[in-house]
Design an enzyme around this catalytic site. Structure first.
Site, PDB file in Angstrom:
ATOM      1  CD  GLU A 214       6.779 -86.342  51.845  1.00 44.35           C
ATOM      2  OE1 GLU A 214       5.798 -85.726  52.295  1.00 44.35           O
ATOM      3  OE2 GLU A 214       7.341 -87.255  52.470  1.00 44.35           O
ATOM      4  CB  CYS A 248       2.090 -79.089  49.615  1.00 43.88           C
ATOM      5  SG  CYS A 248       3.537 -79.221  50.688  1.00 43.88           S
TER       6      CYS A 248
END
Length: 461
Positions: A214, A248
């Site tokens: 991720e 993110c």
């Protein structure tokens, strides 16, 4: 209590998994409830640690770290029993008479590696998935958020036996490669930068250890001429400046139609002041940069372009004001790497086709946000651009829906999780065909007659 991860602990975790203790539905359900209660009993300590590490306000820390986890666990608990049941699937004529099933099987011993930006949630949410899948786990909190890491270690140590779930502390750049070389894990789940993700995948490949990555990337935010600009300004500002831009899936840069650029920028400036006041450095709702190295890197990115709001920095407190930057080129350094900070560069476009060309200059983004009322524009962006996930007329909120997978592709990651997708990530889909032993058709076996060949061609065409 510091845990040294050695052969003794590795073998203890392997034995615990092989005992079958983690596989029962009742066990998994009980452990998820223990996890939730452990977090509840340590809420105050978790919130305090997040404030020290990242200057996160109580509301922001609860919403993005603790409350998010509660929702994830509650969703898993509601559905886990159904997910664990064998799933019956169709069986082709060639294999009849028979029935076919998919069994979801635990992977074994998993290694979960967290980043520093959401240091609690991005370790505990994957852990909930690993528990739901029936696995043992080793947790590696980020050493760059040391206070949160210490709370996590105490929480896990106080509520779970180390042969089931253990926590290791230390420099991840040294510790993780060493562990992956010495031990064979059944799955590695990593959240962090693409550069580190590549290294982890390379080391894991030696033992053929499967990896979920991720990561991040330059997530674009597009505003066309039909967008509701007041709404867009508030949601863009929230998505960009929460956690001081260290998210993110934060909008990394803004692509706005030339005809509404000036109006939107004015609204963004007004919204920033509405959110954080005239001096955001005194706002309890605004965070700080994690450490000096990242602070200096973000400051360097302010050297090119025109600052239309913000730009103030205080090195002693690692403060960088919410900043909007115009007169930016796609060739500038700020457009070559993920910013991961509270700086929003602005580019303009006249035709929606230009947007696709700009976005395609970088790796496939983890997220994409589009503000529009034009269905044709919406279809164009969704069909033309490859990205992990995102929102139409919002930012970040796709993460809040446990029915949606969260993950990237290409440079922004591999694999997905949240809700059922976490359960699937941390289990193996084992296919089983159960044949009827009382009927045995002869055409399957040699010697093959012409009739058998014709029948096979019919069944397999």
């Amino acid at each position: 209590m510091k845990v040294k991860y050695d052969e003794k602990l590795y073998e203890a975790q392997q034995r615990f998994f092989e005992s079958g203790a983690t596989k029962a539905y009742a066990f998994r359900r009980k452990q998820l409830r223990i996890l939730k209660e452990a977090v509840k009993s340590n809420e105050k300590e978790i919130l305090h640690a997040l404030y020290i590490d990242l200057h996160k306000s109580t509301a922001e820390a609860y919403g993005t770290e603790i409350g998010f986890l509660y929702q994830e666990i509650a969703y898993i608990l509601r559905h886990l029993n159904d997910w664990m049941k064998p799933q019956r699937v169709p069986t082709p004529l060639m294999a009849q008479p028979a029935s076919s099933y998919i069994y979801r099987e635990p992977l074994g011993l998993t290694l979960l590696i967290a980043p520093w930006n959401y240091p609690f949630q991005l370790l505990m949410a994957p852990l909930a998935g690993a528990i739901a899948g029936g696995n043992c786990a080793v947790l590696k909190p980020s050493e760059e958020a040391p206070h949160t890491a210490a709370v996590i270690e105490k929480l896990i140590h106080d509520h779970f036996p180390k042969e089931y779930i253990s926590v290791i502390q230390g420099d991840g750049s040294v510790l993780v490669p060493d562990m992956l070389q010495r031990f064979r894990f059944d799955h590695v789940f990593f959240t962090g930068s693409a550069a580190v993700g590549k290294k982890i995948m390379a080391v894991a490949a030696d033992k053929l250890t499967p990896v979920t990555l991720e990561q991040g990337g330059k997530s674009p935010c597009i505003v066309d001429e039909t967008a509701h600009l007041d709404l867009a300004a508030r949601r863009i500002a929230l998505g960009k400046f929460i956690d001081a831009g260290q998210t993110c899936v934060a909008p990394d840069y803004l692509l706005v139609h030339r005809s509404v650029r000036d109006v939107l920028l004015q609204k963004l400036k007004h919204t920033i002041q509405e959110f954080f006041g005239a001096d955001p450095s005194s706002s309890e709702s605004y965070g700080r940069i994690i450490h000096r190295k990242r602070f200096d890197r973000i400051c360097q990115l302010l050297q090119k372009g025109t600052i239309i709001t913000g730009g103030e920095t205080v090195s002693e407190t690692l403060y960088i004001a919410p900043t909007i930057l115009t007169d930016v080129s796609v060739e500038d350094p700020i457009m070559q790497e993920e910013i991961f900070g509270p700086v929003l560069p602005v580019l303009t476009f006249d035709r929606i086709e230009e947007v696709a060309e700009i976005i395609d200059r970088n790796a496939r983004p983890l997220a994409l946000y589009l503000f529009t009322q034009n269905k044709q524009t919406e279809r164009f962006i969704l069909n033309k651009i490859r990205f992990g996930g995102g929102c139409i007329n919002d930012t970040l909120m796709h993460l809040s829906n446990p029915n949606l997978p969260f993950g990237g592709l290409g440079g922004s990651g591999t694999g997905a999780y949240h809700g059922r997708y976490s359960f699937q990530t941390f289990t193996h889909a084992k296919g089983i065909l159960k044949s009827n032993s009382r009927i045995d058709v002869s055409f399957r076996y040699p010697p093959y007659s012409r009739f058998a060949e014709r029948l096979l061609r019919f069944l397999l065409k």
